[in-house]
Design a protein around this motif. Structure first.
Motif, short mmCIF file in Angstrom:
data_model
loop_
_atom_site.label_atom_id
_atom_site.label_comp_id
_atom_site.label_asym_id
_atom_site.label_seq_id
_atom_site.Cartn_x
_atom_site.Cartn_y
_atom_site.Cartn_z
N GLN A 28 0.83 -1.20 0.00
CA GLN A 28 0.00 0.00 0.00
C GLN A 28 0.87 1.25 0.00
OE1 GLN A 28 -2.34 -0.72 3.61
NE2 GLN A 28 -4.14 -1.16 2.34
N VAL A 29 0.23 2.38 -0.33
CA VAL A 29 0.88 3.68 -0.20
C VAL A 29 -0.10 4.62 0.50
CG1 VAL A 29 2.30 3.43 -2.27
CG2 VAL A 29 0.05 4.51 -2.45
N ARG A 30 0.47 5.61 1.19
CA ARG A 30 -0.37 6.66 1.76
C ARG A 30 -0.15 7.94 0.98
NH1 ARG A 30 0.21 8.88 7.86
NH2 ARG A 30 1.94 10.01 6.89
N ILE A 31 -1.23 8.62 0.69
CA ILE A 31 -1.18 9.87 -0.07
C ILE A 31 -1.59 11.02 0.83
CG2 ILE A 31 -2.11 11.10 -2.08
CD1 ILE A 31 -2.92 8.17 -3.04
N ARG A 32 -0.79 12.06 0.83
CA ARG A 32 -1.17 13.32 1.48
C ARG A 32 -1.74 14.22 0.39
NH1 ARG A 32 1.72 17.75 1.51
NH2 ARG A 32 3.67 16.63 1.10
N VAL A 82 2.78 10.93 -2.36
CA VAL A 82 2.95 9.71 -1.58
C VAL A 82 3.97 9.98 -0.47
CG1 VAL A 82 3.73 7.31 -1.62
CG2 VAL A 82 2.40 8.23 -3.54
N ASP A 83 3.54 9.80 0.79
CA ASP A 83 4.45 10.04 1.92
C ASP A 83 4.72 8.80 2.76
OD1 ASP A 83 2.08 9.80 3.32
OD2 ASP A 83 2.17 11.77 4.27
N TRP A 89 7.86 4.67 -4.69
CA TRP A 89 6.68 5.53 -4.76
C TRP A 89 6.80 6.80 -3.92
CZ3 TRP A 89 2.50 5.48 -7.86
CH2 TRP A 89 2.30 4.34 -8.65
N LEU A 90 7.74 6.84 -3.00
CA LEU A 90 7.84 7.98 -2.10
C LEU A 90 8.06 9.28 -2.87
CD1 LEU A 90 9.93 6.58 0.89
CD2 LEU A 90 7.47 7.13 0.85
N ASP A 91 7.32 10.32 -2.47
CA ASP A 91 7.41 11.67 -3.02
C ASP A 91 6.88 11.80 -4.44
OD1 ASP A 91 8.60 12.59 -0.64
OD2 ASP A 91 10.58 11.97 -1.35
N LYS A 92 6.24 10.75 -4.97
CA LYS A 92 5.63 10.85 -6.29
C LYS A 92 4.34 11.68 -6.22
CE LYS A 92 8.36 7.93 -8.62
NZ LYS A 92 9.23 8.36 -9.74
N ARG A 93 4.15 12.53 -7.21
CA ARG A 93 2.86 13.22 -7.36
C ARG A 93 1.92 12.29 -8.12
NH1 ARG A 93 2.03 17.88 -10.32
NH2 ARG A 93 3.60 17.16 -11.81
N VAL A 94 0.72 12.07 -7.59
CA VAL A 94 -0.17 11.07 -8.17
C VAL A 94 -1.59 11.61 -8.28
CG1 VAL A 94 1.20 9.10 -7.39
CG2 VAL A 94 -0.59 10.04 -5.90
N PHE A 95 -2.30 11.07 -9.27
CA PHE A 95 -3.74 11.29 -9.42
C PHE A 95 -4.45 9.98 -9.12
CE2 PHE A 95 -7.58 10.52 -11.87
CZ PHE A 95 -8.35 11.62 -11.54
N GLY A 96 -5.60 10.08 -8.46
CA GLY A 96 -6.42 8.91 -8.20
C GLY A 96 -7.89 9.27 -8.13
N LEU A 98 -10.21 9.58 -6.00
CA LEU A 98 -10.22 9.68 -4.54
C LEU A 98 -11.19 10.75 -4.08
CD1 LEU A 98 -6.33 9.64 -4.17
CD2 LEU A 98 -7.89 7.69 -3.90
N PRO A 99 -11.91 10.52 -2.98
CA PRO A 99 -12.84 11.52 -2.44
C PRO A 99 -12.10 12.67 -1.77
CG PRO A 99 -12.82 9.58 -1.04
CD PRO A 99 -11.96 9.26 -2.23
N HIS A 100 -12.88 13.61 -1.26
CA HIS A 100 -12.32 14.80 -0.63
C HIS A 100 -11.85 14.46 0.79
CE1 HIS A 100 -14.06 17.13 -3.94
NE2 HIS A 100 -15.20 16.50 -3.71
N HIS A 101 -10.64 13.91 0.90
CA HIS A 101 -10.02 13.56 2.18
C HIS A 101 -8.62 14.16 2.20
CE1 HIS A 101 -12.51 9.55 2.64
NE2 HIS A 101 -13.27 10.62 2.53
N SER A 102 -8.13 14.38 3.40
CA SER A 102 -6.76 14.91 3.52
C SER A 102 -5.71 13.82 3.31
CB SER A 102 -6.57 15.57 4.89
OG SER A 102 -6.67 14.61 5.93
N HIS A 103 -6.06 12.55 3.56
CA HIS A 103 -5.13 11.43 3.41
C HIS A 103 -5.88 10.22 2.85
CE1 HIS A 103 -3.26 13.97 6.49
NE2 HIS A 103 -2.11 13.43 6.15
N HIS A 104 -5.14 9.40 2.10
CA HIS A 104 -5.71 8.17 1.55
C HIS A 104 -4.69 7.05 1.66
CE1 HIS A 104 -9.02 10.37 -0.44
NE2 HIS A 104 -8.10 11.29 -0.68
N VAL A 105 -5.16 5.84 1.91
CA VAL A 105 -4.32 4.64 1.83
C VAL A 105 -4.90 3.76 0.74
CG1 VAL A 105 -3.56 2.55 3.00
CG2 VAL A 105 -3.58 4.73 4.23
N VAL A 106 -4.12 3.50 -0.31
CA VAL A 106 -4.62 2.76 -1.47
C VAL A 106 -3.53 1.84 -2.02
CG1 VAL A 106 -6.20 4.63 -2.10
CG2 VAL A 106 -3.93 4.52 -3.14
#
Length: 334
Positions: A28-32, A82-83, A89-96, A98-106
């Motif tokens: 998994q990755v976490r997105i900020r 990705v943090d 994957w770290l520090d990659k800018r990503v599109f997904g 994703l709903p309006h959340h401050s963080h996501h795990v996907v």
């Protein structure tokens, strides 16, 4: 702490504070989140409580929380960094999606890495570009075709930008809003009021969301021509003038819906391949003009309410973006 936007009843949305998620497995990755955007057509139906119960399951967003009707946390235009996760994957800018959340795990397979030349805000248009590609795959334009696009909202304008790359005899965008016509014209694409549209079109693409637009699309489509219906009406039941010359001129109405890859490509393209094609199309700098407004994340409930009901603000909105750079401060005191 982290934040999630929830619609709790018709026209009532608010932010909920939750624990900041962490990844559970090495896969998994976490997105900020750095930005999200409203997809006005679909999110209007969700915000207003107009999702038909019989298709509620089909309407689910990939990372939706809750169920229709309420409470539900909805949305599918998100960009972030990705943090947490594998080193590659770290520090990659990503599109997904994703709903309006401050963080996501996907799972990283659900993400697209954003090319350096595309800004975070422009990358949020990936969903619109993917939808436009699906529309054009539904009934692919042919050489020297005459095409009309009825409606110049976010989807209609995006479809026009992509269609302008085809070798067409004529491409016209029909739009009632003079400001939107001016924008389309600035791109070198013909934009006219509906009553000024040319007739005898090979293909008309209807994306206005109004029954008058669909009626006009049928009027200007030539004999044996096709209207692609890409508007989404929810619980509304538009009147379709099939009693006019629809049968006499052997017209066709074909549905287009982004939940499935269009029939002509379904066995050769995955949804992610279609999505990647949408992201890569955003290198065209004209897409930047579709960002019609930017607000701080905590303003989303008020903006959502304004953009989903008739008025000047909604009429001026194409893609409204929310930034998350000050999320750690929480919601300011009013």
């Amino acid at each position: 702490m982290a934040w999630q936007y929830w619609t709790e009843s018709p026209r009532q949305g608010r932010w909920r504070q939750v624990d900041t998620p962490t990844i559970d497995t090495q896969h998994q990755v976490r997105i900020r989140t750095t930005a999200s955007a409203i997809s006005k057509g679909t999110e209007t139906l969700v915000h207003n409580g107009q999702v038909p119960p019989n298709i509620a399951a089909l309407m689910r967003a990939p990372h939706q929380l809750g169920d229709f009707s309420y409470p539900v946390s909805y949305g599918y235009l998100g960009v972030g960094i990705v943090d947490q996760g594998p080193d590659e994957w770290l520090d990659k800018r990503v599109f997904g999606l994703l709903p309006h959340h401050s963080h996501h795990v996907v799972d990283p397979s659900e993400l697209l890495v954003i090319p350096d030349e595309i800004s975070d805000h422009r990358a949020l248009l990936t969903g619109a570009a993917e939808t436009a590609i699906n529309i054009l795959w539904q009934q692919p334009p042919r050489y020297a075709d005459r095409i009309a696009i009825v409606g110049a909202g976010m989807i209609g304008a995006t479809t026009a930008l992509l269609a302008s790359k085809f070798p067409l005899e004529r491409l016209e965008v029909l739009e009632t809003n003079p400001a939107r016509r001016e924008l389309i014209s600035s791109w070198g694409i013909t934009a006219v009021a509906p009553e000024e549209a040319s007739a005898d079109c090979d293909l008309a693409i209807h994306v206005s969301g109004h029954e008058a637009g669909l009626a006009r699309a049928l009027e200007i489509t030539g004999d044996d021509g096709t209207v692609i219906e890409a508007s989404w009406y929810g619980e509304n039941a538009p009147a379709v003038p099939l009693g006019a010359d629809f049968h006499a001129r052997r017209l066709n109405i074909v549905a287009s819906q982004v939940g499935q890859v269009a029939v002509g490509h379904r066995h050769r393209r995955t949804t992610q391949q279609r999505q990647r094609a949408g992201l890569e199309s955003l290198t065209d700098p004209r897409f930047e003009n579709l960002i019609s407004g930017v607000s701080a994340w905590h303003e989303l409930p008020a903006v959502m309410d304004a953009v989903t009901q008739p008025g000047e603000f909604a009429a001026a909105t194409l893609c409204h973006v929310f930034t998350y750079h000050d999320i750690e401060r929480g919601i300011p005191d009013v």
